[in-house]
Design an enzyme around this catalytic site. Structure first.
Site, PDB file in Angstrom:
ATOM      1  N   HIS A  22      63.524  45.872 -56.930  1.00  0.00           N
ATOM      2  CA  HIS A  22      62.247  46.046 -57.317  1.00  0.00           C
ATOM      3  C   HIS A  22      61.472  44.890 -58.068  1.00  0.00           C
ATOM      4  O   HIS A  22      60.701  44.783 -58.767  1.00  0.00           O
ATOM      5  CB  HIS A  22      62.059  47.323 -58.412  1.00  0.00           C
ATOM      6  N   ARG A  31      59.482  41.518 -46.602  1.00  0.00           N
ATOM      7  CA  ARG A  31      60.140  41.938 -47.840  1.00  0.00           C
ATOM      8  C   ARG A  31      61.623  42.067 -47.423  1.00  0.00           C
ATOM      9  O   ARG A  31      61.980  42.445 -46.344  1.00  0.00           O
ATOM     10  CB  ARG A  31      59.788  43.318 -48.233  1.00  0.00           C
ATOM     11  N   ASN A  77      57.800  45.059 -43.776  1.00  0.00           N
ATOM     12  CA  ASN A  77      58.989  45.641 -44.529  1.00  0.00           C
ATOM     13  C   ASN A  77      59.690  46.292 -43.400  1.00  0.00           C
ATOM     14  O   ASN A  77      59.392  47.443 -43.149  1.00  0.00           O
ATOM     15  CB  ASN A  77      58.511  46.577 -45.683  1.00  0.00           C
ATOM     16  N   GLU A 129      53.231  45.474 -54.406  1.00  0.00           N
ATOM     17  CA  GLU A 129      54.102  44.555 -53.997  1.00  0.00           C
ATOM     18  C   GLU A 129      53.986  43.687 -52.804  1.00  0.00           C
ATOM     19  O   GLU A 129      54.200  42.434 -52.817  1.00  0.00           O
ATOM     20  CB  GLU A 129      55.399  45.336 -53.756  1.00  0.00           C
ATOM     21  N   ARG A 167      68.677  60.075 -55.621  1.00  0.00           N
ATOM     22  CA  ARG A 167      69.768  58.874 -56.199  1.00  0.00           C
ATOM     23  C   ARG A 167      70.243  59.338 -57.502  1.00  0.00           C
ATOM     24  O   ARG A 167      69.383  59.711 -58.301  1.00  0.00           O
ATOM     25  CB  ARG A 167      69.408  57.516 -55.959  1.00  0.00           C
TER      26      ARG A 167
END
Ligand code: ADP
Length: 399
Positions: free
Chosen positions: A179, A90, A10, A383, A240
């Site tokens: 996601h 990713r 990632n 993931e 956020r």
């Protein structure tokens, strides 16, 4: 003989996470993190037998390459290099171009770069990681797994914003979601737990971490999700803001705010951190709330209420619902958040099983609703395992 391993990468603009994933068990045999790239303190670190080791990177550039080169040396030293069969990356944004995992080619890298407008911090960094990995592991195929791909099945009514067609088409403005790999994974696991084929199941997947999103998954496909054009939309998150009235942006711009200041405010200074003024971390919020801090309690309430509202709104997308799934750092661990969301959903018949809620944490899955009430469960996400499995499947298919 040891199982095959996939190197999952990632790659961000200033960091690079990596993990060697066992394609059978989903366990990470080794994982680590490169960080502070392009700064003098750039470093890559990992744990071996519980002990943290680190390697300082030199200079002020080329840190993606240096980090991956060090990973090659590391896996060689640990005798794992020959077990690595492929590399999975990713990728944050695949736009409408990518609706599934693909093999990395020059064209794919160019396409990912061309989508940088939609993920300016991430997509160029993913390509840097892919180029560095190609140099470091010249014999291995690489695959790109997109956060957005799972949501490409959303119907037009779910991804269309109510703005003029002219503007949405000119600027590719629509809901893309994110996601995807997490919602994909937990809904497949959930279907197994209730002994239903995923193709005949309906779930609402609630991923609550630093980033947070809800996704409604029907017959194994995403049909709506709370993240939007970017991952800023929808739920309140660690830093956020999630959904806000778009007029606030215009209002602040007219007050002299620059787009950069606005972006930073909404992405980095909002959410738990913004409301509490204390921390972006849910554990800290709950501690402060329990100590009587008003703003921490408010942050907790706004977060839980927003999540419950999204879950409730997605009931209209389904004819039946097999279960709600909680996942992500908060969804997998925070008893008070899950308990509050269950309480807010009581009109739908949800009732928390207190003992079940207490048992499902620290990596343990479980059912948190009482018997004979609608099902709510906790399934830890993985993931990296999805990235490893999809890369492996494509590698085998192309062999
Ligand atoms: P990311 O989106 O960065 O992957 P994670 O999924 O790791 O984030 O989630 C991080 C969040 O999970 C933080 O807010 C953290 O406080 C929360 N969290 C982790 N463990 C616990 C816990 N035991 N109780 C409550 N919250 C927790």
């Amino acid at each position: 003989m040891s199982n095959s391993l996939v190197l999952v990468i990632n790659s961000g603009s200033s960091s690079l996470k990596f993990a060697l994933i066992d394609t059978v068990t989903g366990e990470a045999t080794l994982s680590g993190l490169g960080e502070c790239f392009n700064l003098p303190e750039a470093v890559v670190s990992w744990k071996v037998n519980g002990e943290k080791q680190e390697f300082k990177l030199t200079g002020l550039e080329g840190h993606h390459q240096q980090a991956i080169d060090r990973i090659v040396t590391l896996v060689d030293e640990l005798g794992m290099k020959d077990s690595i069969v492929t590399i999975g990356h990713r990728v944050v944004h695949g736009g409408t171009k990518f609706n599934s995992t693909v093999r990395v080619t020059e064209q794919v890298m160019a396409d990912i770069e061309a989508l940088s407008d939609l993920a300016p911090l991430h997509n160029p960094a993913h390509v840097l990681g892919m180029r560095a990995a190609a140099k470091a592991f010249p014999t291995l195929q690489q695959f790109a797994v997109f956060d957005t791909a799972f949501h490409q099945t959303m119907p037009e009514k779910a991804y269309t914003y109510a703005i003029s067609k002219e503007v949405s088409q000119q600027y590719n403005i629509r809901r893309y979601g994110a996601h995807g790999t997490s919602h994909y994974y937990v809904t497949r696991e959930a279907a197994k737990r209730i002994n239903k084929p995923v193709e005949a199941s309906s779930f609402i997947s609630v991923h609550l971490g630093n980033g947070a999103s809800v996704c409604v998954v029907k017959n194994g496909e995403s049909i709506d999700t709370s993240m939007g054009f970017t991952p800023l939309a929808g739920l309140m998150m660690g830093t956020r803001c999630g959904d806000i009235d778009p007029s606030i942006l215009e209002y602040l711009l007219k007050k002299g705010w620059t787009p950069e200041r606005l972006h930073k405010e909404l992405v980095s200074n909002s959410g738990f951190l913004g409301i509490s003024g204390l921390t972006s971390d849910c554990r800290g919020i709950i501690e402060a709330m329990e100590a009587g801090n008003h703003d921490a309690k408010l942050a907790f309430e706004v977060f839980s209420y927003r999540a419950a509202k999204y879950i409730a709104s997605y009931m209209v997308a389904l004819d039946e619902l097999d279960g709600i799934i909680f996942t992500g750092g908060i969804g997998e661990n925070s008893l008070p958040v899950r308990s509050e969301i269950m309480r807010l959903l009581k009109i739908f018949g949800y009732r928390e099983d207190v003992a079940g809620n207490e048992a499902a944490r620290f990596g343990a899955e479980g059912v948190i609703s009482q018997a004979d009430t609608p099902l709510a469960m906790v399934i830890p996400t993985n993931e990296e395992f999805v990235i490893a499995q999809q890369s492996m499947a494509l590698l085998n298919a192309e062999a």
